[in-house]
Design a protein around this motif. Structure first.
Motif, PDB file in Angstrom:
ATOM      1  N   THR A 354     -85.596 -11.084 -58.549  1.00  0.00           N
ATOM      2  CA  THR A 354     -84.458 -11.961 -58.482  1.00  0.00           C
ATOM      3  C   THR A 354     -83.979 -12.382 -59.696  1.00  0.00           C
ATOM      4  N   PRO A 355     -82.695 -12.292 -59.857  1.00  0.00           N
ATOM      5  CA  PRO A 355     -81.993 -12.753 -61.056  1.00  0.00           C
ATOM      6  C   PRO A 355     -81.479 -14.051 -60.888  1.00  0.00           C
ATOM      7  N   ARG A 356     -81.434 -14.729 -62.172  1.00  0.00           N
ATOM      8  CA  ARG A 356     -80.738 -15.980 -62.203  1.00  0.00           C
ATOM      9  C   ARG A 356     -79.696 -16.060 -63.330  1.00  0.00           C
ATOM     10  N   ARG A 357     -78.794 -16.854 -63.389  1.00  0.00           N
ATOM     11  CA  ARG A 357     -77.589 -16.966 -64.145  1.00  0.00           C
ATOM     12  C   ARG A 357     -78.389 -17.358 -65.686  1.00  0.00           C
ATOM     13  N   ILE A 358     -77.808 -16.553 -66.540  1.00  0.00           N
ATOM     14  CA  ILE A 358     -78.577 -17.139 -68.070  1.00  0.00           C
ATOM     15  C   ILE A 358     -78.252 -18.318 -68.153  1.00  0.00           C
ATOM     16  N   ARG A 359     -76.838 -18.758 -67.835  1.00  0.00           N
ATOM     17  CA  ARG A 359     -76.695 -20.194 -68.250  1.00  0.00           C
ATOM     18  C   ARG A 359     -77.453 -21.403 -67.617  1.00  0.00           C
ATOM     19  N   ASP A 360     -77.851 -21.040 -66.511  1.00  0.00           N
ATOM     20  CA  ASP A 360     -78.753 -21.863 -65.819  1.00  0.00           C
ATOM     21  C   ASP A 360     -80.048 -22.160 -66.270  1.00  0.00           C
ATOM     22  N   ILE A 361     -80.523 -21.216 -67.013  1.00  0.00           N
ATOM     23  CA  ILE A 361     -82.079 -21.315 -67.635  1.00  0.00           C
ATOM     24  C   ILE A 361     -82.003 -21.436 -69.064  1.00  0.00           C
ATOM     25  N   PHE A 362     -80.954 -20.767 -69.700  1.00  0.00           N
ATOM     26  CA  PHE A 362     -80.810 -20.813 -71.224  1.00  0.00           C
ATOM     27  C   PHE A 362     -79.247 -21.227 -71.369  1.00  0.00           C
ATOM     28  N   PRO A 363     -79.014 -22.454 -71.429  1.00  0.00           N
ATOM     29  CA  PRO A 363     -77.524 -22.701 -71.448  1.00  0.00           C
ATOM     30  C   PRO A 363     -76.839 -22.643 -72.718  1.00  0.00           C
ATOM     31  N   LEU A 364     -77.801 -22.299 -73.775  1.00  0.00           N
ATOM     32  CA  LEU A 364     -76.776 -22.244 -75.048  1.00  0.00           C
ATOM     33  C   LEU A 364     -76.679 -20.672 -75.268  1.00  0.00           C
ATOM     34  N   LEU A 365     -77.232 -19.659 -74.575  1.00  0.00           N
ATOM     35  CA  LEU A 365     -77.125 -18.292 -74.718  1.00  0.00           C
ATOM     36  C   LEU A 365     -75.732 -17.811 -74.202  1.00  0.00           C
ATOM     37  N   PRO A 366     -75.374 -16.686 -74.926  1.00  0.00           N
ATOM     38  CA  PRO A 366     -74.159 -15.952 -74.327  1.00  0.00           C
ATOM     39  C   PRO A 366     -74.565 -14.974 -73.101  1.00  0.00           C
ATOM     40  N   ASN A 367     -73.581 -14.585 -72.393  1.00  0.00           N
ATOM     41  CA  ASN A 367     -74.143 -13.426 -71.770  1.00  0.00           C
ATOM     42  C   ASN A 367     -73.941 -12.094 -72.517  1.00  0.00           C
ATOM     43  N   ASN A 368     -74.413 -10.887 -71.741  1.00  0.00           N
ATOM     44  CA  ASN A 368     -74.197  -9.917 -72.351  1.00  0.00           C
ATOM     45  C   ASN A 368     -75.057  -9.624 -73.935  1.00  0.00           C
ATOM     46  N   ILE A 369     -76.245 -10.141 -73.587  1.00  0.00           N
ATOM     47  CA  ILE A 369     -76.814 -10.064 -75.291  1.00  0.00           C
ATOM     48  C   ILE A 369     -77.257  -8.716 -75.636  1.00  0.00           C
ATOM     49  N   ASP A 370     -77.169  -8.359 -76.792  1.00  0.00           N
ATOM     50  CA  ASP A 370     -77.607  -6.982 -77.292  1.00  0.00           C
ATOM     51  C   ASP A 370     -78.785  -6.699 -77.671  1.00  0.00           C
ATOM     52  N   ALA A 371     -79.722  -7.660 -78.152  1.00  0.00           N
ATOM     53  CA  ALA A 371     -81.265  -7.509 -78.260  1.00  0.00           C
ATOM     54  C   ALA A 371     -81.764  -8.818 -78.340  1.00  0.00           C
ATOM     55  N   ALA A 372     -83.163  -8.952 -78.343  1.00  0.00           N
ATOM     56  CA  ALA A 372     -83.901 -10.109 -78.550  1.00  0.00           C
ATOM     57  C   ALA A 372     -85.086  -9.804 -79.371  1.00  0.00           C
ATOM     58  N   TYR A 380     -85.417 -14.794 -81.487  1.00  0.00           N
ATOM     59  CA  TYR A 380     -84.065 -14.857 -81.989  1.00  0.00           C
ATOM     60  C   TYR A 380     -83.270 -13.667 -81.006  1.00  0.00           C
ATOM     61  N   PHE A 381     -81.849 -14.194 -80.577  1.00  0.00           N
ATOM     62  CA  PHE A 381     -81.079 -13.280 -79.730  1.00  0.00           C
ATOM     63  C   PHE A 381     -80.086 -12.680 -80.787  1.00  0.00           C
ATOM     64  N   ILE A 382     -79.678 -11.617 -80.416  1.00  0.00           N
ATOM     65  CA  ILE A 382     -78.538 -10.847 -81.359  1.00  0.00           C
ATOM     66  C   ILE A 382     -77.547 -10.659 -80.499  1.00  0.00           C
ATOM     67  N   LYS A 383     -76.331 -10.835 -80.828  1.00  0.00           N
ATOM     68  CA  LYS A 383     -75.097 -10.387 -79.967  1.00  0.00           C
ATOM     69  C   LYS A 383     -74.134 -10.031 -81.306  1.00  0.00           C
ATOM     70  N   PHE A 384     -73.481  -9.117 -81.205  1.00  0.00           N
ATOM     71  CA  PHE A 384     -72.720  -8.590 -82.496  1.00  0.00           C
ATOM     72  C   PHE A 384     -71.553  -8.939 -82.126  1.00  0.00           C
ATOM     73  N   GLU A 385     -70.893  -9.731 -82.937  1.00  0.00           N
ATOM     74  CA  GLU A 385     -69.339 -10.304 -82.737  1.00  0.00           C
ATOM     75  C   GLU A 385     -68.552 -10.374 -84.030  1.00  0.00           C
ATOM     76  N   PHE A 386     -67.375 -10.559 -84.268  1.00  0.00           N
ATOM     77  CA  PHE A 386     -66.949 -11.005 -85.642  1.00  0.00           C
ATOM     78  C   PHE A 386     -67.636 -11.748 -86.390  1.00  0.00           C
ATOM     79  N   GLN A 387     -67.877 -12.979 -86.182  1.00  0.00           N
ATOM     80  CA  GLN A 387     -68.610 -13.794 -87.048  1.00  0.00           C
ATOM     81  C   GLN A 387     -70.161 -13.623 -86.895  1.00  0.00           C
ATOM     82  N   SER A 388     -70.548 -12.638 -86.701  1.00  0.00           N
ATOM     83  CA  SER A 388     -72.021 -12.169 -86.816  1.00  0.00           C
ATOM     84  C   SER A 388     -72.410 -11.842 -88.122  1.00  0.00           C
TER      85      SER A 388
END
Length: 496
Positions: A354-372, A380-388
């Motif tokens: 049963t999934p839940r929305r990330i923003r409901d449990i971890f409101p400061l995290l983005p979607n489509n995380i690359d790794a934890a 620490y959560f990793i998401k590769f974007e320009f300002q990474s």
């Protein structure tokens, strides 16, 4: 008590994210050498791994208090709105209130000019997104300033966004004397808007203070970073009017500042009674939502998850095209395990289907995380974007400029970080590449199915240290492994 040079440098490396705060790192010459190399490479000075005169000069350079090395807090969602309100909660006696207000407006304008953002100043009793204050030493956020020199200011990432300035500095405007408020404020507001430090010394987000530049312009990295978060200003939108840049005259009754600043008394004297009263204390919240990584307290805090007071209902609506595999998996100190998939998170121990929305449990995290990645007592959560910072520190991971597309990451008890891409593994100590190999060569006990395209890895943590039990995830299966020998113990299916 006087600290030795080694202690000063070790504390600096820890404070700014180059060295784990685990005391064992200080005793390891190998870890300290790697951390020094990381600092020297970031600052664009000679990379020796030794404490030489150039490194000592760098350590003593005034700078921003936000850490440089944030390899695992690598993405910011930015603000969800484009019109932000700010207020000034307290002032410094170095400048008039008019000068401070004008300079803060100027510093925000440089970001508004190149993005879709607009800013509005509100009164001290009104709600604001960005709260600005001047304070000395212990100023109410558990991240004390250090007196004149050293840390000049620090700021919080969205969605707190506050910016604090050390009132023990000699703040000036339109001058190379003292510390120029405009340059420092513009840099700190970059953090408030979601940007990290850059290793390019020619841009605003370089962490070391370079002095006043009367011809200041944002660097290309600065502009690309802010537009990555908020977009550029469209042809239809109106560029906000540039604030007046003429320095307001000081009040006639205000005495000129002496050339040499007298020492600040231990107890700060009250402001003159002829000046209007104003709020001089910082916000009373002592447990901020987002804490900049300059405090020793933060490093030892266990992972906490912000949940709504009423638990959100589960959702089974998965976006079309979301693959049947986890993007990242992590476990807490209590062994609760969470799996991230697109915009959803699964509680794998208690309710795996049963999934839940990330923003409901971890409101400061983005979607489509690359790794934890669990490091010490933090996740620490990793998401590769320009300002990474990852694309700057670990350049070998790039498949094209700014693109890393890492499948999974893992930290081990011996201080190494492993990044998995396709059938390859990149092994680092700090930001120094140790080995590039295939999964089959580095992990020969992995089955053939796990020799490419792993989707997530998770090594259970016991008292902040990796344990001997790990999990590997690929597609709709999970594998329990011995984290020391990498031997597969159990294979089982995942229920999506």
């Amino acid at each position: 008590m006087t600290m030795t040079v080694a202690q000063v440098v070790g504390a600096y490396l820890q404070k700014y994210g180059y060295l784990d705060r685990n005391a064992g790192d200080i005793r390891s010459n190998e870890n300290v050498t790697s951390a020094l190399e990381s600092l020297q490479r970031f600052a664009n000075i000679a990379v020796t791994g030794e404490v030489n005169s150039e490194t000592l000069a760098l350590v003593n350079t005034p700078r921003c208090g936000v850490a440089d090395f944030l390899p695992f807090s690598t993405t910011s969602n930015g603000w969800q709105k484009r019109h932000l309100k700010y207020r000034i909660d307290s002032y410094t006696q170095d400048l008039s209130e008019a000068q401070i207000g004008q300079t803060i407006s100027d510093a925000l304008w440089v970001w508004a000019e190149v993005s879709s953002l607009t800013f509005e100043r509100v009164g001290r009793t009104e709600d604001a997104d960005l709260k600005i204050l001047f304070g000395s030493r212990d100023h109410g956020d558990n991240i004390d300033f250090d007196g004149s020199g050293g840390v000049l200011a620090h700021a919080f990432l969205p969605r707190r966004g506050d910016a604090h300035f050390d009132d023990d500095e000699n703040w000036t405007v339109f001058s190379n004397f003292g510390i120029n408020l405009f340059i420092v404020a513009a840099h700190e507001f970059g953090h408030s808007l979601g940007l990290f430090h850059s290793d390019n010394r020619n841009v605003l987000m370089y962490p070391f203070y370079n002095g006043y530049d009367p011809n200041f312009e944002l660097g290309t990295d600065d502009i690309a970073g802010i537009r990555n978060l908020y977009g550029g200003r469209t042809a239809e939108s109106t560029i906000p009017p540039r604030p007046a840049t003429r320095e307001p005259a000081r009040p006639a009754t205000r005495p000129p500042r002496p050339a040499t600043r007298p020492p600040r008394p231990a107890t700060r004297p009250p402001r003159p009674s002829t000046r209007p009263s104003r709020q001089t204390s910082p916000p009373t919240t002592t447990q901020p939502e987002t804490r900049p990584p300059t405090t020793t307290r933060a490093e030892t805090r266990p992972l906490t998850m912000t949940r709504a007071e009423t638990r959100p209902p589960p959702t089974t609506t998965i976006l079309p095209g979301c693959p049947d595999q986890f993007d990242a998996v992590f476990s807490t100190a209590t062994q609760a395990m969470y799996g991230f998939r697109c915009e959803h998170v699964y509680e794998l121990n208690t309710n795996p289907g049963t999934p839940r929305r990330i923003r409901d449990i971890f409101p400061l995290l983005p979607n489509n995380i690359d790794a934890a990645l669990p490091i010490g007592s933090r996740i620490y959560f990793i998401k590769f974007e320009f300002q990474s910072p990852l694309t700057r520190f670990w350049r070998e991971l790039e498949s094209s400029p700014g693109v890393c597309n890492v499948d999974a990451a893992m930290a081990t008890n011996d201080g190494y970080y492993y990044f998995f891409k396709g059938n390859q593994v990149y092994k680092y100590r700090g930001i120094t590449l140790n080995t590039v190999s295939t999964i089959s060569e580095m992990f020969p006990s992995f089955s053939e199915d796990l020799q490419s395209d792993i989707s997530a890895l998770n090594v259970l943590s016991v008292q902040g240290q990796p344990s001997s039990t790990g999990f590997v995830f690929k597609n709709d299966k999970s594998y329990i492994i011995d984290a020391n020998t990498h031997e597969i113990l159990i294979e089982k299916a995942i229920l999506f």
